[in-house]
Structure formats: C-alpha cells, structure tokens
Design a protein around this motif. Structure first.
Motif, PDB file in Angstrom:
ATOM      1  N   ARG A  73       0.828  -1.203   0.000  1.00 20.05           N
ATOM      2  CA  ARG A  73       0.000   0.000   0.000  1.00 20.05           C
ATOM      3  C   ARG A  73       0.863   1.254   0.000  1.00 20.05           C
ATOM      4  O   ARG A  73       0.610   2.204  -0.727  1.00 20.05           O
ATOM      5  CB  ARG A  73      -0.925   0.000   1.208  1.00 20.05           C
ATOM      6  CG  ARG A  73      -1.902   1.149   1.156  1.00 20.05           C
ATOM      7  CD  ARG A  73      -2.764   1.220   2.430  1.00 20.05           C
ATOM      8  NE  ARG A  73      -3.291   2.549   2.511  1.00 20.05           N
ATOM      9  CZ  ARG A  73      -2.635   3.618   2.924  1.00 20.05           C
ATOM     10  NH1 ARG A  73      -1.393   3.510   3.326  1.00 20.05           N
ATOM     11  NH2 ARG A  73      -3.186   4.805   2.945  1.00 20.05           N
ATOM     12  N   GLU A  74       1.891   1.277   0.825  1.00 13.98           N
ATOM     13  CA  GLU A  74       2.791   2.436   0.885  1.00 13.98           C
ATOM     14  C   GLU A  74       3.434   2.718  -0.479  1.00 13.98           C
ATOM     15  O   GLU A  74       3.521   3.870  -0.915  1.00 13.98           O
ATOM     16  CB  GLU A  74       3.883   2.222   1.932  1.00 13.98           C
ATOM     17  CG  GLU A  74       3.384   2.254   3.347  1.00 13.98           C
ATOM     18  CD  GLU A  74       4.483   1.950   4.345  1.00 13.98           C
ATOM     19  OE1 GLU A  74       5.654   2.283   4.065  1.00 13.98           O
ATOM     20  OE2 GLU A  74       4.168   1.379   5.392  1.00 13.98           O
ATOM     21  N   LEU A  75       3.886   1.655  -1.148  1.00 15.11           N
ATOM     22  CA  LEU A  75       4.508   1.831  -2.450  1.00 15.11           C
ATOM     23  C   LEU A  75       3.486   2.302  -3.489  1.00 15.11           C
ATOM     24  O   LEU A  75       3.808   3.117  -4.356  1.00 15.11           O
ATOM     25  CB  LEU A  75       5.171   0.526  -2.893  1.00 15.11           C
ATOM     26  CG  LEU A  75       6.377   0.107  -2.052  1.00 15.11           C
ATOM     27  CD1 LEU A  75       6.816  -1.312  -2.414  1.00 15.11           C
ATOM     28  CD2 LEU A  75       7.528   1.075  -2.195  1.00 15.11           C
ATOM     29  N   ALA A  76       2.257   1.804  -3.382  1.00 16.21           N
ATOM     30  CA  ALA A  76       1.201   2.250  -4.303  1.00 16.21           C
ATOM     31  C   ALA A  76       0.885   3.715  -4.090  1.00 16.21           C
ATOM     32  O   ALA A  76       0.692   4.463  -5.047  1.00 16.21           O
ATOM     33  CB  ALA A  76      -0.047   1.396  -4.117  1.00 16.21           C
ATOM     34  N   VAL A  77       0.847   4.155  -2.845  1.00 16.26           N
ATOM     35  CA  VAL A  77       0.591   5.576  -2.540  1.00 16.26           C
ATOM     36  C   VAL A  77       1.718   6.443  -3.115  1.00 16.26           C
ATOM     37  O   VAL A  77       1.468   7.516  -3.662  1.00 16.26           O
ATOM     38  CB  VAL A  77       0.451   5.796  -1.016  1.00 16.26           C
ATOM     39  CG1 VAL A  77       0.475   7.271  -0.679  1.00 16.26           C
ATOM     40  CG2 VAL A  77      -0.834   5.151  -0.508  1.00 16.26           C
TER      41      VAL A  77
END
Length: 79
Positions: A73-77
C-alpha cells in the motif's frame, strides 16, 4: 520488496495502474462497490491487481473484499 513491487507494477496495464492508485487510499481494505465509486473498474481489473502480486488480498466470500497490505500500500501511494 520494492524491487518485487516495481516488477509487478510494470506488468499492470494502464487501467490497473490507475485503479491501484485510486484504491490505495483505503487503509482497511475496500469492496468492489468502493472501487466502482472511485472509478468504473470491472471485477476483472480488480482481480488483475491480485494476480499481479501487488500484495492485494481478495476475499470472494465477503462480496469481493480487497485489501492492500503494508508496504504494498505504501509503495502504491508513492506512485
């Protein structure tokens, strides 16, 4: 983990990339209905995210509930 994410991200088509960016705002997971409100994403596109190993979990018995875990999720954000 970042290298795996980047390789998986490259395999997504443009619609899947847009969807990943849109649904990454959901911290506790999201449903198919949530994704449809964010953008007109068919179930096939949602399942494509899970198939691409972007750390997306699918729970079909709950009406297709999805979640993007931790670093995924962090990388997608960041995208």
């Amino acid at each position: 983990m970042r290298a795996i994410f980047e390789e998986s991200y490259k395999r997504l088509n443009e619609k899947e990339r847009e969807l990943l960016s849109s649904v990454s705002v959901f911290r506790g997971g999201f449903t198919r209905a949530d994704a449809l409100q964010m953008m007109d994403a068919p179930l096939r596109t949602l399942l494509g995210l899970a198939d691409a190993a972007i750390d997306v979990n699918v729970t079909p018995d709950r009406g297709y509930a999805f979640s993007i875990r931790g670093l995924g999720r962090e990388l997608a954000v960041d995208r």
